[in-house]
Design a protein around this motif. Structure first.
Motif, PDB file in Angstrom:
ATOM      1  N   LEU A  24       0.823  -1.203   0.000  1.00  0.00           N
ATOM      2  CA  LEU A  24       0.000   0.000   0.000  1.00  0.00           C
ATOM      3  C   LEU A  24       0.861   1.259   0.000  1.00  0.00           C
ATOM      4  O   LEU A  24       2.058   1.211   0.161  1.00  0.00           O
ATOM      5  N   GLN A  25       0.203   2.400  -0.104  1.00  0.00           N
ATOM      6  CA  GLN A  25       0.890   3.655   0.108  1.00  0.00           C
ATOM      7  C   GLN A  25       1.356   3.733   1.557  1.00  0.00           C
ATOM      8  O   GLN A  25       0.887   3.008   2.408  1.00  0.00           O
ATOM      9  N   GLU A  65      -4.770   3.827  -1.246  1.00  0.00           N
ATOM     10  CA  GLU A  65      -4.449   2.955  -2.370  1.00  0.00           C
ATOM     11  C   GLU A  65      -3.428   1.900  -1.947  1.00  0.00           C
ATOM     12  O   GLU A  65      -2.565   2.154  -1.099  1.00  0.00           O
ATOM     13  N   LEU A  67      -0.643  -1.397  -3.249  1.00  0.00           N
ATOM     14  CA  LEU A  67       0.182  -1.877  -4.353  1.00  0.00           C
ATOM     15  C   LEU A  67       0.360  -3.383  -4.226  1.00  0.00           C
ATOM     16  O   LEU A  67       0.856  -3.860  -3.212  1.00  0.00           O
ATOM     17  N   SER A  78      -1.405  -0.539  -8.624  1.00  0.00           N
ATOM     18  CA  SER A  78      -2.114   0.237  -7.614  1.00  0.00           C
ATOM     19  C   SER A  78      -3.583  -0.165  -7.614  1.00  0.00           C
ATOM     20  O   SER A  78      -4.225  -0.214  -8.673  1.00  0.00           O
ATOM     21  N   SER A  80      -7.463   0.236  -5.529  1.00  0.00           N
ATOM     22  CA  SER A  80      -8.275   1.003  -4.590  1.00  0.00           C
ATOM     23  C   SER A  80      -8.927   0.075  -3.575  1.00  0.00           C
ATOM     24  O   SER A  80      -9.340  -1.043  -3.909  1.00  0.00           O
ATOM     25  N   TYR A  97      -8.855  -5.550  -1.335  1.00  0.00           N
ATOM     26  CA  TYR A  97      -8.172  -5.070  -2.541  1.00  0.00           C
ATOM     27  C   TYR A  97      -8.173  -6.220  -3.535  1.00  0.00           C
ATOM     28  O   TYR A  97      -7.696  -7.308  -3.222  1.00  0.00           O
ATOM     29  N   THR A  99      -7.433  -7.370  -7.714  1.00  0.00           N
ATOM     30  CA  THR A  99      -6.940  -7.029  -9.044  1.00  0.00           C
ATOM     31  C   THR A  99      -6.626  -8.308  -9.796  1.00  0.00           C
ATOM     32  O   THR A  99      -6.479  -9.379  -9.187  1.00  0.00           O
ATOM     33  N   TYR A 113       2.685  -7.931   0.039  1.00  0.00           N
ATOM     34  CA  TYR A 113       1.900  -6.750   0.358  1.00  0.00           C
ATOM     35  C   TYR A 113       2.607  -5.985   1.472  1.00  0.00           C
ATOM     36  O   TYR A 113       3.049  -6.579   2.457  1.00  0.00           O
ATOM     37  N   GLU A 115       2.354  -2.416   3.997  1.00  0.00           N
ATOM     38  CA  GLU A 115       1.431  -1.391   4.500  1.00  0.00           C
ATOM     39  C   GLU A 115       2.047  -0.691   5.697  1.00  0.00           C
ATOM     40  O   GLU A 115       2.625  -1.331   6.570  1.00  0.00           O
TER      41      GLU A 115
END
Length: 976
Positions: A24-25, A65, A67, A78, A80, A97, A99, A113, A115
């Motif tokens: 994440l960011q 956001e 990653l 990225s 959401s 999350y 994707t 991941y 964070e």
């Protein structure tokens, strides 16, 4: 928006094949826990759906956001966040999350991941509010192994426990592919391969988090069951938040193909409450086409077994609820959605729950791995008190129904006359979706085998593989049969991988193929490696025209398999007469080799027929800690497990007889026990009866077997003995760790490793050997108590670096036998000789005669005290005295040196590197510059870098500098 419940959310995650975590960011979201999984979206491309589920402390800021890094070299994606609601207590938000990603090729990938940050106040790590949350799952894409998706975890990871009470969590892992799952603990991470700062497990002995178990035993326990996945903390002592992590590993065909990483938070409270109890259930099976029923009982406690709270407080019992943890009414997860669980609440305070479980599995539910059904009980305490729950697992294996109506038809007389020997099998069509193949097995003679949860045909039954056909087939012809035996068949179905699975074996069908003569005895009369003896007997042929024209040849081969390429040896020089139907085969290795025999019938010296080949019956043994398992079998034409035999005029069940002797106690064999083989098969377990077996003694056995052809014209019983076999019990108790001492020697003279200023040399000269040190290890064995005293050898462990665990040592430095004739009570000596240094970490272990290794002895750690000192003058005048610049006396523990000489004007006039001079650390400068010219007398300076042998790498490099005087002249002298 209506707030979703914790249970609803967990099943929404399962529907999505939860949880792949991604970076994440750097936004502080106060993460409590998370999971990471992958799901393949189709069977054409390498596209996978990654799903990250995070559990956020609501006191923290909102999630941003994220990653997802797929570990294949592509750029992170990225993503959401999406809120899935909150837990029932409202303290945790669940974030998703998701994707999709197409991998470039097959291979192994680590999907991670990251964070920032964890929620504050986690006890077993430093400053958790400033510690990143990192999780990494492993995944294999391999076209040979087939399609694969990660197991998904059906039970959420933020759990509450109580002080003084056993805590249990289970992830409820379910693999849709039917792969095997195992579990192992790991540490919480803050980055790739980077543990969080000062991470400790909850049972760390240096902390006060655990003191005793729920039953007041010590020490407290913290572990994960590698098979069931139960994460147990027995028992927490201090309230607070703790984070733990583990892997759910999936296996296919013995290969690990993935590992899902869960990092979860355990919230320990000190409530006025006691956890409920669910009565455990024995694992079971269910056959497709039948119904499974089970009653599950749970109750809330009002008195803990050990933790004795204030009796004036209302600790319970409280009302209780009971459910299947993996089952949801909102989201359908097959097969859990097909299970029925009706719960009745009773008791004066509604503290009892009775759940009636029922399930009628379908063919699509058949799989090799059991279904784990986790029951969850939660109480409903008074307002303001903490709700507590407990879990209990129940494994149910779904197996296929047995194929039906198996028929076995032997060759007709006309077919036998044409040498068309066969058995034709047929059965009803196997109508169960997912079935892959039908396996055909047979044995000589019948066996009353009625399996319940046992699929296929276990080896102890004596059935052997014949062949297999597609599950759509309904017939098979066995042409590998011979005349003179009663062949009995069973079949079962297998199911397609990766789920796999098998059916129950069918009922037995038998076919007898008659012959003219029969081998009736292959009896081991004596066991030995070169003096073994086997007695053979056979019958007179039944259908020859003139018995007086009959003779016999005897042939022997080796091995238990009846194969065409067996090399047979003719044993009799000339044919035996028609009435001589026995033979004694001598000088055999009956201890190690199984033999097979056939008798050839000759009429008028021409071969006309041969008997069915028969082997001697061979005994095998496997020893345990306190038992010996025996099994025996042979490829013989008679039935070793007939339903009955005729003894005199009585028909009786069949027993085989176990004979045993004990080395030293019982020199000869005696009848020890018997086995009713119709029920127990060709196997027996010796547990010593009333006298337990002793692991210090050797036990020898042989079995007298009883068989029958089950036809009226042949005699019975047929008595044939196995070879003798000697075994010792399996020993898993290791010796106690030895007590280690250490001394150091230089040139054979003891020295103190810390006496750097005055190194001892043997001759006082500057000429000294590098490899002159000896480390003498000595130790005493600890005997008695609960340790094994059968010590036969030792492992010496050494590491040049500072370590503290056995696994860090790697393989032993050396292994050697205990000195012959030396009592275990005396000191054992071991020298590590011709060494350049003594620094390191030393330990030793003892190994018993079963290969069990003790724990490490006390670990001895020592460093080198380096000595390297330069003189203040030397005289390169070729008078044989102090002609070169060398270190004073004998330098110790220096590996290499780079050395420079500098004149009074700051110019480097000479450079020396020991690595360019065969490792010579003594320099031996002759007073000439780099061009070979003699330098002038006077003052000079030096500087250098030593690389020394030290325990810690950071201490190895040392800079030295100083000055010296060069003297020249006939009578020059130096001061050193």
């Amino acid at each position: 928006m209506k707030r979703q419940t914790y249970k609803q959310i967990s099943y929404l995650l399962a529907l999505l094949f939860i949880s792949i975590l991604s970076p994440l960011q750097s936004l502080a979201t106060h993460i409590r826990a998370g999971d990471l999984t992958l799901r393949r979206t189709n069977d054409v491309s390498l596209e996978y759906e990654a799903t990250v589920i995070l559990y956020r402390d609501v006191t923290g800021v909102q999630a941003g956001e994220g990653l997802v890094d797929f570990g294949d070299g592509t750029e992170a994606v990225s993503v959401s966040p999406r809120s899935l609601g909150f837990t029932e207590d409202g303290e945790t938000e669940i974030i998703q999350y998701t994707t999709r990603h197409t991998f470039p090729s097959s291979g192994k990938f680590k999907v991670s991941y990251f964070e920032r940050n964890r929620n504050p106040g986690v006890r077993n790590m430093e400053i958790s509010s400033e510690t990143p949350f990192f999780i990494q799952s492993e995944f294999m894409i391999n076209p040979v192994l087939g399609l694969n998706s990660s197991p998904f975890l059906l039970i959420p990871p933020v759990i509450k426990g109580a002080v003084g009470q056993r805590f249990i969590h289970n992830a409820g892992a379910y693999d849709v592919d039917g792969d095997s799952l195992s579990y192992r603990l790991t540490v919480c991470l803050q980055g790739k391969d980077t543990p969080v700062q000062n991470y400790r497990f909850p049972d760390d002995p240096n902390e006060e988090w655990s003191k005793f178990t729920e039953q007041c035993a010590q020490p407290a326990l913290f572990y994960i069951d590698e098979i069931t996945g139960d994460l147990i903390w027995d028992t927490p002592f201090l309230p607070g938040e703790y984070n733990v992590a583990f892997f759910v590993e999936e296996w296919r065909d013995g290969i690990k193909i993935g590992a899902v990483n869960r990092d979860m938070q355990v919230i320990i409270t000190d409530p006025l409450n006691l956890r409920p109890i669910i009565e455990p259930q024995n694992d079971t099976c269910v056959v497709v086409g039948s119904d499974l029923f089970k009653t599950i009982l749970a109750y809330d406690q009002d008195q803990a077994p050990c933790y004795n709270p204030d009796s004036t407080i209302d600790w319970g019992p409280h009302p209780i609820e009971l459910e299947i943890a993996q089952k949801s009414d909102e989201v359908k997860i097959v097969p859990y959605s097909d299970m029925n669980f009706n719960v009745t609440i009773s008791g004066s305070n509604q503290q009892n729950a009775t759940g009636q479980f029922s399930w009628s599995p379908k063919c699509t539910d058949v799989r090799q791995q059991p279904y784990k059904i986790t029951f969850e009980a939660k109480d409903k305490p008074q307002a303001g008190n903490t709700q507590l729950g407990t879990l209990e697992n129940w494994n149910v294996t779904v197996i296929g129904a047995a194929p039906e109506n198996l028929q076995a038809v032997p060759s007709t007389s006309a077919e036998l006359a044409k040498h068309d020997t066969k058995v034709s099998l047929s059965w009803d069509a196997y109508n169960c979706s997912g079935a892959d193949e039908i396996y055909i097995y047979r044995k000589i003679g019948s066996l009353d085998f009625n399996p319940v949860c046992e699929t296929g045909l276990p080896s102890w039954t004596g059935y052997q593989y014949v062949g297999k056909v597609d599950a759509t087939e309904t017939s098979f012809t066995d042409r590998t049969v011979s005349q003179g035996a009663n062949y009995c068949y069973r079949i079962y179905a297998t199911f397609s991988p990766p789920e796999g699975g098998e059916s129950i074996a069918s009922l037995e069908a038998c076919a007898f193929i008659p012959d003219s003569q029969y081998i009736v005895n292959v009896d081991v009369d004596q066991t030995g490696t070169d003096d073994g003896r086997i007695n053979l007997k056979w019958t007179v042929p039944l259908d020859v025209a003139n018995i007086n024209t009959v003779t016999y040849n005897v042939y022997r081969g080796e091995g238990d398999q009846i194969l065409e390429d067996v090399d047979y040896v003719k044993l009799n020089g000339s044919p035996q007469s028609n009435q001589d139907t026995s033979y004694v085969d001598n000088l055999l290795n009956t201890e190690e080799i199984q033999y097979q025999y056939r008798i050839e019938l000759l009429e008028n010296n021409l071969p006309t027929d041969t008997t069915y080949i028969a082997t001697n019956i061979r005994l095998k043994a496997d020893a345990g800690l306190d038992f010996v398992d025996l099994s025996w079998d042979g490829n013989v034409p008679w039935n070793l497990t007939p339903d009955s035999i005729v003894v005199a005029t009585n028909t009786v069940g069949v027993y085989h007889y176990i004979y045993r002797k004990i080395e030293g106690d019982q020199p000869s064999y005696t009848l020890y026990d018997s086995v009713f083989v119709n029920q127990n098969g060709l196997r027996y377990t010796d547990r010593g009866n009333s006298i337990p077996l002793d692991d210090k003694k050797l036990y020898s056995y042989y079995v007298s077997t009883i068989g029958s052809f089950e036809v009226p014209f042949l005699p019975e019983p047929l008595v044939n003995r196995t070879q003798e076999i000697t075994v010792e019990l399996l020993d898993t108790i290791p010796p106690c760790p030895p007590i280690l001492s250490l001394k150091n020697y230089e040139d054979g003279i003891p020295f103190l490793k810390d006496s750097c200023a005055s190194p001892i040399t043997s001759n006082g000269s500057n000429t000294c050997s590098k490899d002159r040190f000896t480390v003498n290890l000595s130790w005493l064995n600890q005997l008695g108590g609960d340790c094994d005293d059968d010590i036969v050898r030792y492992n010496v462990y050494f590491s040049p670096r500072r370590i503290s665990r056995k696994s860090d040592f790697g393989a032993p430095y050396d292994t050697f036998e205990h000195p012959a004739g030396k009592p275990l009570t005396e000191t054992v000596l071991y020298d590590m000789i011709d060494r350049e240094y003594v620094a390191g970490v030393y330990a030793v272990t003892a190994v018993d005669d079963s290969g069990n290794e003790s724990e490490l002895s006390n670990i001895i750690e020592q460093d080198n005290c380096v000595f390297y000192e330069m003189p203040n003058a030397f005289s390169p005048n070729n008078d044989g005295f102090n002609d070169t610049l060398i270190p004073m006396r004998c330098p110790r523990f220096t590996k290499s040196i780079r050395f420079s000489v500098i004149n009074r004007w700051g110019q480097v006039i000479y450079v020396y590197d020991s690595e360019d001079n065969n490792g010579d650390i003594e320099i031996n400068w002759d007073g000439k510059d780099r061009n070979g010219n003699e330098v002038e007398p006077g003052n000079y300076y030096y500087q250098g870098e030593l690389v020394n042998y030290r325990l810690d790498e950071s201490d190895e490099k040392v800079n030295i500098k100083g000055s010296f005087v060069i003297l020249r002249g006939k009578d020059s002298s130096t001061s050193q």
